[in-house]
Design a protein around this motif. Sequence first.
Motif, mmCIF file in Angstrom:
data_model
loop_
_atom_site.group_PDB
_atom_site.id
_atom_site.type_symbol
_atom_site.label_atom_id
_atom_site.label_comp_id
_atom_site.label_asym_id
_atom_site.label_seq_id
_atom_site.Cartn_x
_atom_site.Cartn_y
_atom_site.Cartn_z
ATOM 1 N N CYS A 4 0.865 -1.168 0.000
ATOM 2 C CA CYS A 4 0.000 0.000 0.000
ATOM 3 C C CYS A 4 0.907 1.226 0.000
ATOM 4 O O CYS A 4 1.725 1.404 0.906
ATOM 5 C CB CYS A 4 -0.911 0.023 1.217
ATOM 6 S SG CYS A 4 -1.927 1.520 1.294
ATOM 7 N N SER A 5 0.781 2.053 -1.024
ATOM 8 C CA SER A 5 1.680 3.202 -1.159
ATOM 9 C C SER A 5 1.342 4.339 -0.202
ATOM 10 O O SER A 5 2.115 5.286 -0.079
ATOM 11 C CB SER A 5 1.664 3.711 -2.599
ATOM 12 O OG SER A 5 0.373 4.155 -2.955
ATOM 13 N N TRP A 6 0.238 4.268 0.500
ATOM 14 C CA TRP A 6 -0.155 5.342 1.422
ATOM 15 C C TRP A 6 0.483 5.190 2.797
ATOM 16 O O TRP A 6 1.011 6.151 3.340
ATOM 17 C CB TRP A 6 -1.679 5.385 1.566
ATOM 18 C CG TRP A 6 -2.340 5.725 0.277
ATOM 19 C CD1 TRP A 6 -2.886 4.845 -0.615
ATOM 20 C CD2 TRP A 6 -2.491 7.011 -0.301
ATOM 21 N NE1 TRP A 6 -3.376 5.515 -1.710
ATOM 22 C CE2 TRP A 6 -3.160 6.852 -1.537
ATOM 23 C CE3 TRP A 6 -2.143 8.295 0.112
ATOM 24 C CZ2 TRP A 6 -3.473 7.912 -2.359
ATOM 25 C CZ3 TRP A 6 -2.473 9.364 -0.713
ATOM 26 C CH2 TRP A 6 -3.122 9.168 -1.931
ATOM 27 N N HIS A 7 0.403 3.998 3.385
ATOM 28 C CA HIS A 7 0.892 3.803 4.761
ATOM 29 C C HIS A 7 1.845 2.632 4.915
ATOM 30 O O HIS A 7 2.175 2.249 6.035
ATOM 31 C CB HIS A 7 -0.292 3.643 5.714
ATOM 32 C CG HIS A 7 -1.186 4.832 5.755
ATOM 33 N ND1 HIS A 7 -2.428 4.821 5.181
ATOM 34 C CD2 HIS A 7 -1.004 6.084 6.246
ATOM 35 C CE1 HIS A 7 -2.979 6.024 5.340
ATOM 36 N NE2 HIS A 7 -2.140 6.794 5.974
ATOM 37 N N GLY A 8 2.259 2.012 3.807
ATOM 38 C CA GLY A 8 3.276 0.978 3.871
ATOM 39 C C GLY A 8 2.818 -0.404 4.271
ATOM 40 O O GLY A 8 3.654 -1.258 4.579
ATOM 41 N N GLY A 18 3.063 -6.889 7.175
ATOM 42 C CA GLY A 18 3.841 -5.761 7.642
ATOM 43 C C GLY A 18 3.045 -4.477 7.543
ATOM 44 O O GLY A 18 2.077 -4.384 6.804
ATOM 45 N N GLY A 19 3.442 -3.496 8.336
ATOM 46 C CA GLY A 19 2.769 -2.202 8.307
ATOM 47 C C GLY A 19 1.675 -2.093 9.345
ATOM 48 O O GLY A 19 1.618 -2.874 10.292
ATOM 49 N N PRO A 20 0.755 -1.140 9.173
ATOM 50 C CA PRO A 20 -0.211 -0.806 10.216
ATOM 51 C C PRO A 20 -1.377 -1.779 10.390
ATOM 52 O O PRO A 20 -2.162 -1.612 11.317
ATOM 53 C CB PRO A 20 -0.732 0.567 9.774
ATOM 54 C CG PRO A 20 -0.589 0.553 8.293
ATOM 55 C CD PRO A 20 0.674 -0.233 8.028
ATOM 56 N N CYS A 21 -1.511 -2.782 9.531
ATOM 57 C CA CYS A 21 -2.674 -3.672 9.653
ATOM 58 C C CYS A 21 -2.279 -5.143 9.561
ATOM 59 O O CYS A 21 -2.966 -5.939 8.922
ATOM 60 C CB CYS A 21 -3.724 -3.324 8.608
ATOM 61 S SG CYS A 21 -3.140 -3.310 6.901
ATOM 62 N N VAL A 22 -1.184 -5.515 10.223
ATOM 63 C CA VAL A 22 -0.707 -6.902 10.200
ATOM 64 C C VAL A 22 -1.837 -7.842 10.596
ATOM 65 O O VAL A 22 -2.555 -7.610 11.564
ATOM 66 C CB VAL A 22 0.506 -7.081 11.133
ATOM 67 C CG1 VAL A 22 0.873 -8.553 11.291
ATOM 68 C CG2 VAL A 22 1.697 -6.297 10.617
ATOM 69 N N GLY A 23 -2.009 -8.892 9.798
ATOM 70 C CA GLY A 23 -3.045 -9.883 10.052
ATOM 71 C C GLY A 23 -4.338 -9.596 9.306
ATOM 72 O O GLY A 23 -5.140 -10.499 9.119
ATOM 73 N N ALA A 24 -4.544 -8.350 8.896
ATOM 74 C CA ALA A 24 -5.734 -8.025 8.098
ATOM 75 C C ALA A 24 -5.560 -8.637 6.710
ATOM 76 O O ALA A 24 -4.469 -9.069 6.338
ATOM 77 C CB ALA A 24 -5.920 -6.510 8.012
ATOM 78 N N ARG A 25 -6.609 -8.644 5.943
ATOM 79 C CA ARG A 25 -6.578 -9.310 4.647
ATOM 80 C C ARG A 25 -7.237 -8.428 3.594
ATOM 81 O O ARG A 25 -8.246 -7.793 3.845
ATOM 82 C CB ARG A 25 -7.338 -10.624 4.780
ATOM 83 C CG ARG A 25 -7.412 -11.469 3.554
ATOM 84 C CD ARG A 25 -8.198 -12.749 3.827
ATOM 85 N NE ARG A 25 -7.614 -13.555 4.873
ATOM 86 C CZ ARG A 25 -6.784 -14.573 4.659
ATOM 87 N NH1 ARG A 25 -6.452 -14.910 3.443
ATOM 88 N NH2 ARG A 25 -6.300 -15.261 5.665
ATOM 89 N N LEU A 26 -6.645 -8.421 2.398
ATOM 90 C CA LEU A 26 -7.285 -7.784 1.254
ATOM 91 C C LEU A 26 -8.526 -8.584 0.882
ATOM 92 O O LEU A 26 -8.565 -9.804 1.068
ATOM 93 C CB LEU A 26 -6.337 -7.755 0.055
ATOM 94 C CG LEU A 26 -5.064 -6.930 0.207
ATOM 95 C CD1 LEU A 26 -4.141 -7.168 -0.981
ATOM 96 C CD2 LEU A 26 -5.399 -5.462 0.345
ATOM 97 N N SER A 27 -9.533 -7.921 0.347
ATOM 98 C CA SER A 27 -10.737 -8.625 -0.113
ATOM 99 C C SER A 27 -10.430 -9.312 -1.440
ATOM 100 O O SER A 27 -10.025 -8.649 -2.402
ATOM 101 C CB SER A 27 -11.889 -7.642 -0.306
ATOM 102 O OG SER A 27 -12.249 -7.066 0.923
#
Length: 132
Positions: free
Chosen positions: A93-97, A109-118
Amino acid sequence: MSEDAAPEVAPEAAPAGRAWTTPAGVKLGPVDQIADPGARNYVLQIGDKRFHGFVVRRGEAVFGYVDRCPHAGLPLAQVLDRYLTDDGSLIACSWHGALFEPETGVSVGGPCVGARLSPWPVRVEEGRVVTA
């Protein structure tokens, strides 16, 4: 999930005019027009709404995702088709890494580790990327 509602987003935060799914069988284009490894953006008109997604290629395998970061709800790429890290190993993600595995869409990695893209179901059929 309805086409009118964004996954896990409050209605007041959901972008107007967005579709979150596509019908099966839509021919997107030749798989060889996507670099290997590489990614390509697709915008589809679905009725009066638009679907924004991208496809990542790894060899003959393709992986599709809705173009929306689970961290802030923004499209991942600020530059058209620039979804991967410089070495092509991860979606970025180019906004927040935030960094995601191309095969699973899971953030590593980054601010949402463990989250998933739809996921956006796609496949290769006779050399073309097609929605599944």
